[in-house]
Design a protein around this motif. Structure first.
Motif, mmCIF file in Angstrom:
data_model
loop_
_atom_site.group_PDB
_atom_site.id
_atom_site.type_symbol
_atom_site.label_atom_id
_atom_site.label_comp_id
_atom_site.label_asym_id
_atom_site.label_seq_id
_atom_site.Cartn_x
_atom_site.Cartn_y
_atom_site.Cartn_z
ATOM 1 N N MET A 217 0.817 -1.197 0.000
ATOM 2 C CA MET A 217 0.000 0.000 0.000
ATOM 3 C C MET A 217 0.860 1.260 0.000
ATOM 4 S SD MET A 217 -2.933 -1.266 -0.240
ATOM 5 C CE MET A 217 -3.922 0.208 -0.004
ATOM 6 N N GLU A 218 2.014 1.233 0.689
ATOM 7 C CA GLU A 218 2.888 2.401 0.736
ATOM 8 C C GLU A 218 3.486 2.701 -0.631
ATOM 9 O OE1 GLU A 218 3.513 4.592 2.888
ATOM 10 O OE2 GLU A 218 2.554 3.789 4.672
ATOM 11 N N ILE A 219 3.784 1.640 -1.376
ATOM 12 C CA ILE A 219 4.327 1.850 -2.720
ATOM 13 C C ILE A 219 3.323 2.634 -3.560
ATOM 14 C CG2 ILE A 219 4.925 0.697 -4.883
ATOM 15 C CD1 ILE A 219 6.185 -1.516 -3.278
ATOM 16 N N GLN A 220 2.044 2.240 -3.414
ATOM 17 C CA GLN A 220 1.020 2.911 -4.202
ATOM 18 C C GLN A 220 0.817 4.361 -3.763
ATOM 19 O OE1 GLN A 220 -2.431 0.523 -5.664
ATOM 20 N NE2 GLN A 220 -1.950 -0.634 -3.820
ATOM 21 N N SER A 221 0.924 4.605 -2.463
ATOM 22 C CA SER A 221 0.627 5.937 -1.953
ATOM 23 C C SER A 221 1.628 6.985 -2.408
ATOM 24 C CB SER A 221 0.588 5.904 -0.420
ATOM 25 O OG SER A 221 1.875 5.651 0.097
ATOM 26 N N GLU A 222 2.798 6.553 -2.881
ATOM 27 C CA GLU A 222 3.794 7.496 -3.356
ATOM 28 C C GLU A 222 3.414 8.108 -4.698
ATOM 29 O OE1 GLU A 222 6.571 8.629 -1.885
ATOM 30 O OE2 GLU A 222 5.860 7.564 -0.099
ATOM 31 N N SER A 223 2.427 7.548 -5.305
ATOM 32 C CA SER A 223 2.031 8.058 -6.614
ATOM 33 C C SER A 223 0.544 7.877 -6.792
ATOM 34 C CB SER A 223 2.789 7.291 -7.722
ATOM 35 O OG SER A 223 2.275 7.630 -8.991
ATOM 36 N N SER A 224 -0.062 8.778 -7.506
ATOM 37 C CA SER A 224 -1.495 8.652 -7.778
ATOM 38 C C SER A 224 -1.756 7.582 -8.815
ATOM 39 C CB SER A 224 -2.046 9.997 -8.285
ATOM 40 O OG SER A 224 -1.343 10.397 -9.463
ATOM 41 N N MET A 225 -0.707 7.200 -9.550
ATOM 42 C CA MET A 225 -0.863 6.173 -10.570
ATOM 43 C C MET A 225 -0.809 4.794 -9.932
ATOM 44 S SD MET A 225 1.418 7.526 -13.775
ATOM 45 C CE MET A 225 2.925 7.670 -12.846
ATOM 46 N N ARG A 226 -1.467 3.840 -10.543
ATOM 47 C CA ARG A 226 -1.412 2.444 -10.127
ATOM 48 C C ARG A 226 0.000 1.922 -10.384
ATOM 49 N NH1 ARG A 226 -5.471 -1.570 -9.507
ATOM 50 N NH2 ARG A 226 -4.770 -3.685 -10.014
ATOM 51 N N ARG A 227 0.484 1.016 -9.524
ATOM 52 C CA ARG A 227 1.824 0.478 -9.674
ATOM 53 C C ARG A 227 1.778 -0.984 -10.110
ATOM 54 N NH1 ARG A 227 5.187 4.215 -7.008
ATOM 55 N NH2 ARG A 227 6.895 3.231 -8.146
ATOM 56 N N ARG A 228 2.841 -1.403 -10.779
ATOM 57 C CA ARG A 228 2.938 -2.776 -11.278
ATOM 58 C C ARG A 228 4.157 -3.464 -10.670
ATOM 59 N NH1 ARG A 228 0.876 -5.929 -15.220
ATOM 60 N NH2 ARG A 228 -0.514 -4.241 -15.828
ATOM 61 N N VAL A 229 4.017 -4.757 -10.403
ATOM 62 C CA VAL A 229 5.128 -5.580 -9.902
ATOM 63 C C VAL A 229 5.389 -6.689 -10.915
ATOM 64 C CG1 VAL A 229 5.886 -7.162 -8.082
ATOM 65 C CG2 VAL A 229 4.622 -5.105 -7.485
ATOM 66 N N ILE A 230 6.670 -6.924 -11.198
ATOM 67 C CA ILE A 230 7.060 -7.992 -12.121
ATOM 68 C C ILE A 230 7.649 -9.143 -11.313
ATOM 69 C CG2 ILE A 230 8.557 -8.629 -14.049
ATOM 70 C CD1 ILE A 230 8.469 -5.715 -14.939
ATOM 71 N N LEU A 231 7.189 -10.353 -11.594
ATOM 72 C CA LEU A 231 7.667 -11.529 -10.885
ATOM 73 C C LEU A 231 8.260 -12.532 -11.871
ATOM 74 C CD1 LEU A 231 4.560 -10.711 -9.645
ATOM 75 C CD2 LEU A 231 5.483 -12.129 -7.803
ATOM 76 N N PHE A 232 9.318 -13.225 -11.433
ATOM 77 C CA PHE A 232 9.983 -14.215 -12.291
ATOM 78 C C PHE A 232 10.316 -15.445 -11.444
ATOM 79 C CE2 PHE A 232 14.063 -15.376 -14.730
ATOM 80 C CZ PHE A 232 13.357 -16.190 -15.606
ATOM 81 N N PRO A 233 9.515 -16.527 -11.577
ATOM 82 C CA PRO A 233 9.754 -17.729 -10.771
ATOM 83 C C PRO A 233 10.748 -18.678 -11.428
ATOM 84 C CG PRO A 233 7.728 -17.996 -12.019
ATOM 85 C CD PRO A 233 8.266 -16.623 -12.357
ATOM 86 N N LEU A 234 11.420 -19.484 -10.617
ATOM 87 C CA LEU A 234 12.199 -20.605 -11.131
ATOM 88 C C LEU A 234 11.213 -21.621 -11.686
ATOM 89 C CD1 LEU A 234 15.195 -21.772 -11.119
ATOM 90 C CD2 LEU A 234 14.443 -23.126 -9.146
ATOM 91 N N PRO A 235 11.468 -22.203 -12.868
ATOM 92 C CA PRO A 235 10.457 -23.072 -13.505
ATOM 93 C C PRO A 235 10.365 -24.476 -12.920
ATOM 94 C CG PRO A 235 12.396 -22.932 -14.900
ATOM 95 C CD PRO A 235 12.623 -21.978 -13.761
ATOM 96 N N LEU A 236 10.248 -24.570 -11.609
ATOM 97 C CA LEU A 236 9.977 -25.828 -10.917
ATOM 98 C C LEU A 236 8.746 -25.599 -10.060
ATOM 99 C CD1 LEU A 236 13.624 -26.767 -9.832
ATOM 100 C CD2 LEU A 236 12.335 -27.712 -11.754
ATOM 101 N N GLN A 237 7.859 -26.614 -9.997
ATOM 102 C CA GLN A 237 6.540 -26.378 -9.427
ATOM 103 C C GLN A 237 6.571 -25.893 -7.990
ATOM 104 O OE1 GLN A 237 4.224 -26.655 -11.849
ATOM 105 N NE2 GLN A 237 3.058 -25.412 -10.397
ATOM 106 N N GLY A 238 7.523 -26.401 -7.191
ATOM 107 C CA GLY A 238 7.619 -25.974 -5.799
ATOM 108 C C GLY A 238 8.059 -24.530 -5.648
#
Length: 386
Positions: A217-238
Motif C-alpha cells: 500500500m505504501e508503494i502505491q501511496s507514493e504516486s497517484s498512478m497504479r503500480r505494477r510488480v514484475i515476478l519471475f519464478p524458477l520453472p519448478l513447481q515448488g
C-alpha cells in the motif's frame, strides 16, 4: 511327522515397542510409519495416544492402541495454536501416561517391552520413562534442515547473529518471515535513488505485523498512478506455486501483476486471467528436461536466460504509460537477475520458497564448518574408514 525344531530366534520371546506421538497430523503420520517399519522387523506395537486427534485404529489392525485422557477438548484446544496445545499436553498427560505405561509394563507375560518411543516435543515422557526404568527413544519428525538449525542456534547466539540483524549479510537489507507457507522474503540491494522505498519497507516491518500488505500500500501511496510488480519464478513447481500465491496477495492489495516465465514448465495463464504473462526462451536441453535434474535446470536457466530476460524487462520498463513498475520479485535461485535489475536501476526483491529452518541453516553453515560440525562427523568418519 516330527515337529520342526524352532530356531534360536524363534525360541526368544517376542519384544514389544510402545510409541507415543504428539497429537498433530504431521507428527502422528511419521510415528505410525516408524511403527510399520518396526512391525515389519518382527516387533509388536502398542500406540499410546491422546483422546484429542486420535489416530484411526481401523487402519492399523496389527497394532494395539491405548487411549489416555488429555484434558485438551475441555479447554477447546485447537491444532491452530500448536504452542498452547503442546504446553497443555506436557502438563495434563503426565499422570495418565504414567498409569497407562505402568499397566503395560505389568502385563508382559510373553512380550517384554523393549523401549518407549515418543515425539521429541513430548518432553515429560523422559521423566516417566526414567521412573519406570524403561529406555526412551526420541523421534524428531522435522526435516534434517530443522535439526541442523537447532544445532546451530547456540553458535548463532554466541556470534551475535541472533536476534537476526540487518547486517547479517552485506547485501541483505532486511529479512522478514511472512505467512506464505513459511517462506522468507529478503529485500536485496536497492539503488540510492529509491532510498524512500528502503526506509518505508524497514519502518513497516518493525511496526506492522502485516508488513507485506503495508509495504504494497505504501508503494502505491507514493504516486497517484497504479503500480505494477514484475515476478519471475524458477520453472519448478515448488517454486512457481509460492510465487503465484505471492502475486495473488499483491494483486488483492491493488497492485498490477506481470509474470515473466520460461517456455519450460510455464504456468497455466488461464488460471490467472488478472495477470499479464510474458514467456522467454530458456534454451533448456532435452537431456536436462527429460531427467528432471533440478540442479541442471537451475544452472542452465541462470546461464541461458540473461539476455532474453533483460530484453523482456527492458521492453516492459519502456512501456509504463499509466503503471510505473515498483519492483522486480525473483526466485532466490535466479541469481543472474540481480545484475540485470541493477543495470536497469530497478529494485529487486528475492522470494525464498524454502522454509525458515532452511534459511537458518544457510545462515549457520559457515559457523558449523568453523566449529567442525560440517561435514557431519558420522559421515566423515564413515568415509574415512571406507
Amino acid at each position: 511327522m516330527e515337529n520342526q525344531r524352532e530356531s534360536p530366534m524363534q525360541q526368544r520371546k517376542k519384544r514389544r515397542v510402545v510409541l507415543f506421538p504428539l497429537p498433530l497430523q504431521g507428527h502422528i503420520n511419521p510415528m505410525l510409519q516408524l511403527a510399520n517399519i518396526l512391525y515389519g522387523k518382527g516387533l509388536s506395537i502398542t500406540v499410546i495416544h491422546t483422546n484429542f486427534n486420535s489416530p484411526n485404529t481401523s487402519n492399523y489392525p496389527h497394532f494395539d492402541f491405548c487411549s489416555i485422557p488429555d484434558g485438551l477438548l475441555e479447554v477447546g484446544a485447537s491444532t491452530s495454536d500448536v504452542i498452547a496445545l503442546v504446553t497443555l499436553l506436557n502438563v495434563n498427560c503426565v499422570v495418565p501416561f504414567r498409569d497407562c505405561l505402568a499397566k503395560l509394563l505389568s502385563n508382559v507375560e510373553e512380550e517384554s517391552i523393549a523401549c518407549l518411543i515418543t515425539d521429541a516435543v513430548c518432553h515429560f515422557t523422559q521423566a516417566v520413562a526414567d521412573s519406570l526404568k524403561l529406555p526412551r527413544i526420541v523421534l524428531r519428525t522435522s526435516s534434517i534442515s530443522s535439526f541442523l538449525a537447532f544445532a546451530a542456534t547456540s553458535l548463532l547466539h554466541e556470534k551475535g547473529f541472533f536476534p537476526i540483524k540487518a547486517t547479517c549479510r552485506p547485501h541483505v537489507v532486511r529479512t522478514l518471515q511472512n505467512d506464505l507457507s513459511g517462506s522468507v522474503l529478503t529485500f536485496y540491494r536497492i539503488p540510492q535513488e529509491n532510498e524512500w522505498l528502503r526506509e518505508k519497507f524497514l519502518r513497516e516491518i518493525e511496526t506492522e505485523p502485516e508488513a507485506l500488505a503495508s509495504f504494497s500500500m505504501e508503494i502505491q501511496s507514493e504516486s497517484s498512478m497504479r503500480r505494477r510488480v514484475i515476478l519471475f519464478p524458477l520453472p519448478l513447481q515448488g517454486h512457481i506455486t509460492p510465487m503465484l500465491q505471492l502475486a495473488s496477495i499483491l494483486h488483492n492489495k491493488g497492485l498490477s501483476i506481470t509474470v515473466i516465465h520460461t517456455n519450460f514448465n510455464s504456468p497455466n495463464s488461464v488460471n490467472y486471467p488478472h495477470f499479464d504473462f510474458h514467456s522467454i526462451p530458456d534454451g533448456l536441453s532435452e537431456a536436462v528436461v527429460s531427467v528432471a535434474d533440478a540442479v541442471a535446470v537451475m544452472t542452465q536457466v541462470n546461464d541461458n536466460c540473461v539476455e532474453p530476460f533483460r530484453d523482456c524487462l527492458s521492453k516492459l520498463l519502456s512501456n509504463v504509460e499509466e503503471e510505473p513498475i515498483a519492483c522486480l520479485i525473483t526466485d532466490a535461485m535466479l541469481h543472474f537477475t540481480q545484475s540485470v535489475a541493477d543495470s536497469l536501476k530497478l529494485p529487486r526483491i528475492v522470494l525464498r520458497t524454502s522454509n525458515i529452518s532452511s534459511f537458518l541453516v544457510f545462515a549457520g553453515t559457515p559457523l558449523l564448518y568453523e566449529k567442525g560440525y560440517l561435514p557431519i562427523k558420522v559421515f566423515r568418519d564413515a568415509l574415512a574408514q571406507s
